[in-house]
Design an enzyme around this catalytic site. Structure first.
Site, PDB file in Angstrom:
ATOM      1  N   ASN A 211       7.448  87.249  60.431  1.00 48.64           N
ATOM      2  CA  ASN A 211       7.962  87.752  59.151  1.00 48.64           C
ATOM      3  C   ASN A 211       6.989  88.776  58.593  1.00 48.64           C
ATOM      4  OD1 ASN A 211       5.915  86.318  57.522  1.00 48.64           O
ATOM      5  ND2 ASN A 211       6.944  84.526  58.351  1.00 48.64           N
ATOM      6  N   ASP A 281      10.167  79.168  59.625  1.00 48.93           N
ATOM      7  CA  ASP A 281      10.919  77.909  59.539  1.00 48.93           C
ATOM      8  C   ASP A 281      11.487  77.481  60.886  1.00 48.93           C
ATOM      9  OD1 ASP A 281      10.592  77.333  56.798  1.00 48.93           O
ATOM     10  OD2 ASP A 281      11.958  78.965  56.296  1.00 48.93           O
ATOM     11  N   LYS A 291       9.399  87.495  81.187  1.00 51.67           N
ATOM     12  CA  LYS A 291      10.006  88.465  80.269  1.00 51.67           C
ATOM     13  C   LYS A 291      11.523  88.498  80.482  1.00 51.67           C
ATOM     14  CE  LYS A 291      10.116  93.225  78.986  1.00 51.67           C
ATOM     15  NZ  LYS A 291      10.123  94.553  79.549  1.00 51.67           N
TER      16      LYS A 291
HETATM   17  N1  CTP Z   1       5.759  76.052  54.247  1.00 51.86           N
HETATM   18  C1  CTP Z   1       5.242  75.179  55.151  1.00 51.86           C
HETATM   19  N2  CTP Z   1       5.868  74.945  56.345  1.00 51.86           N
HETATM   20  C2  CTP Z   1       7.016  75.553  56.637  1.00 51.86           C
HETATM   21  C3  CTP Z   1       7.567  76.463  55.693  1.00 51.86           C
HETATM   22  C4  CTP Z   1       6.907  76.685  54.519  1.00 51.86           C
HETATM   23  O1  CTP Z   1       4.171  74.596  54.902  1.00 51.86           O
HETATM   24  N3  CTP Z   1       7.598  75.316  57.783  1.00 51.86           N
HETATM   25  C5  CTP Z   1       5.067  76.274  52.963  1.00 51.86           C
HETATM   26  C6  CTP Z   1       4.619  77.691  52.706  1.00 51.86           C
HETATM   27  O2  CTP Z   1       3.277  77.888  53.125  1.00 51.86           O
HETATM   28  C7  CTP Z   1       4.757  77.838  51.209  1.00 51.86           C
HETATM   29  C8  CTP Z   1       5.925  76.952  50.890  1.00 51.86           C
HETATM   30  O3  CTP Z   1       6.000  75.997  51.945  1.00 51.86           O
HETATM   31  O4  CTP Z   1       3.644  77.337  50.514  1.00 51.86           O
HETATM   32  C9  CTP Z   1       7.205  77.708  50.863  1.00 51.86           C
HETATM   33  O5  CTP Z   1       8.207  76.794  50.727  1.00 51.86           O
HETATM   34  P1  CTP Z   1       9.641  77.018  51.389  1.00 51.86           P
HETATM   35  O6  CTP Z   1      10.499  75.914  50.878  1.00 51.86           O
HETATM   36  O7  CTP Z   1       9.559  77.197  52.826  1.00 51.86           O
HETATM   37  O8  CTP Z   1       9.985  78.325  50.722  1.00 51.86           O
HETATM   38  P2  CTP Z   1      10.860  79.397  51.311  1.00 51.86           P
HETATM   39  O9  CTP Z   1      10.274  79.925  52.582  1.00 51.86           O
HETATM   40  O10 CTP Z   1      11.070  80.334  50.225  1.00 51.86           O
HETATM   41  O11 CTP Z   1      12.092  78.455  51.699  1.00 51.86           O
HETATM   42  P3  CTP Z   1      13.592  78.493  51.300  1.00 51.86           P
HETATM   43  O12 CTP Z   1      14.170  79.277  52.377  1.00 51.86           O
HETATM   44  O13 CTP Z   1      13.931  77.044  51.317  1.00 51.86           O
HETATM   45  O14 CTP Z   1      13.635  79.088  49.922  1.00 51.86           O
END
Ligand code: CTP
Length: 414
Positions: A211, A281, A291
């Site tokens: 990302n 995520d 590859k």
């Molecule tokens: N985080 C984490 N592990 C993941 C995803 C996120 O520890 N797999 C942490 C990030 O470091 C950040 C927080 O969770 O501190 C973000 O929360 P999240 O719910 O993932 O926020 P978004 O990415 O905005 O998710 P959503 O798509 O649910 O809004």
């Protein structure tokens, strides 16, 4: 937090070739909001024109201890009473010897002797053979023992063409050191675990999912926490950034699973945990070992969920203060409050990633802090460095409120 704004800096320049760099150092301090005055030895004037220093500081240059500034104002006494810090840069072997031996036979050595109630920072620069001379080493040890600060020198090419240890450090390092000196060590004895940057989830040996996170916010927090006296462990996904400050333990990882492993390792003994990383995520269940070759058919990639590291930290929380980030584009407060609850957080930092001057890649941020009691504070656009200090200020306040016993216990040990 503006560590330098309004500070009065007295820079004493002694006679080394690196004296030519000092006008630029003065400019950096002036740009940071400091008032600067300069003092020179007679030998320094062979390398640098006092007029240059006068133009940049807007003050007359102090040159001779026997000249009165105004009637009855003795320059070395007046200047040392005026300043918040005395910086000797470049500091020659000669001035270090005089300072260590209590000799005050010219303006700069007299300034050093008269500055007994304020911090003095020496930035030595000399030929490496001089620097490595045991007498110079002894003088530096004596001055350090007395409580004076030092920065550098560094290794590199010197004016004489030789390579070695003796170059004046980068000017930005001198500014950084002065910021350190003025910063209250309110995180002393605290271990702060910070994650930063994106994660990279491999698809095949040459491709990955990631990302837009640059890691800048997490690195800024790590730097500020170190400056404030914390023991900092920075777990970083792949970024282009170098270690933000000496003394930080930097652990580089690539995937979310690697990040999780490192965070679990350091979580039990951490006092404050800040998850600034943009953890992916999803990941491919099994990256392709070779590859992938293109074809004309639709390509489908199966992704599985990565663990939510922050959520599982919330589940295991003992005495840690747990801070999460939320990159949002809408319903900021509602989403953030939900995350505090779901992940058992003490604080959440909300960024509006829709704005061009906040969030990913840029050096500024517009944050909102929401604590677990529902208290909300919005901040205007500020540098990520200032945002980092605002986040740490809030964490320290929260820690005192949530864990007063823990906080007092730590302070007792300091
Ligand atoms: N985080 C984490 N592990 C993941 C995803 C996120 O520890 N797999 C942490 C990030 O470091 C950040 C927080 O969770 O501190 C973000 O929360 P999240 O719910 O993932 O926020 P978004 O990415 O905005 O998710 P959503 O798509 O649910 O809004």
């Amino acid at each position: 937090m503006d560590h330098l704004r309004g500070k009065k800096i007295l820079i004493a320049i002694t006679g080394g070739i690196a004296a030519y760099k000092i006008p630029e150092l003065i400019r950096l301090f002036v740009k940071s909001g400091c008032e600067v005055r300069a003092a020179v030895t007679e030998n320094a004037c062979k390398f640098i024109q006092p007029l240059t220093l006068e133009t940049l500081t807007g003050h007359p240059v102090l040159r001779n201890e026997f000249t009165l500034i105004k009637e009855s104002q003795i320059p070395h006494i007046e200047a040392t009473a005026w300043c918040d810090i005395l910086i000797v840069a470049p500091a020659t072997g000669n001035i270090l010897g005089k300072a260590a031996s209590g000799i005050a036979d010219d303006l700069v050595s007299t300034l050093i002797m008269a500055t007994s109630q304020k911090p003095i920072l020496f930035a030595p620069a000399m030929n490496s053979r001089m620097y490595l001379n045991p007498i110079v080493k002894r003088n530096i040890a004596v001055l350090k023992e007395t409580g004076h600060f030092f920065i550098g020198p560094e290794e590199g090419e010197m004016a004489c063409g030789e390579e070695g240890l003796g170059r004046l450090v980068l000017l930005t390092c001198i500014v950084e050191k002065v910021k350190d000196i003025f910063t209250e060590k309110d995180l002393h004895n605290n271990t702060i675990l910070i994650s930063a940057g994106p994660t990279q989830e491999p698809i095949d040996p040459v491709r990955y999912i990631t990302n837009r996170s640059s890691g800048k916010m997490g690195y800024a927090i790590a730097k500020a926490a170190k400056r404030r006296g914390g023991r900092v462990i920075l777990i970083s996904g792949p970024t282009r950034l170098s270690i933000p400050k000496e003394g930080i333990t930097l652990i580089r990882v690539k995937t979310a699973l690697e990040m999780e492993r490192e965070i679990y390792e350091h979580y039990p003994y951490s006092d404050i945990v800040i998850m600034a990383a943009a953890v992916a995520d999803y990941r491919t269940n099994r990256p392709f070992p070779h590859k992938l070759k293109k074809s004309d058919r639709v390509f489908q990639l199966e992704l599985v969920r990565n663990p939510d590291i922050l959520k599982s930290l919330g589940g295991k929380k003992e005495t840690q203060i747990l801070v999460g980030f939320a990159a949002e584009t809408e319903n900021f407060e509602k989403n953030a409050l939900q995350k505090i609850k779901d992940k058992n957080l003490d604080l959440i930092v909300v960024n509006n990633v829709n704005l061009p001057d906040a969030g990913f890649e840029v050096d500024t941020n517009r944050i909102m802090l929401i604590d677990r009691f529902g208290k909300i504070r919005r901040f205007p656009l500020q540098s990520k460095e200032d945002a980092a200090d605002a986040i740490l200020d809030k964490i320290i306040k929260l820690k005192k409120k949530i864990r007063p016993e823990n906080h007092n216990e730590k302070n007792k040990r300091t």
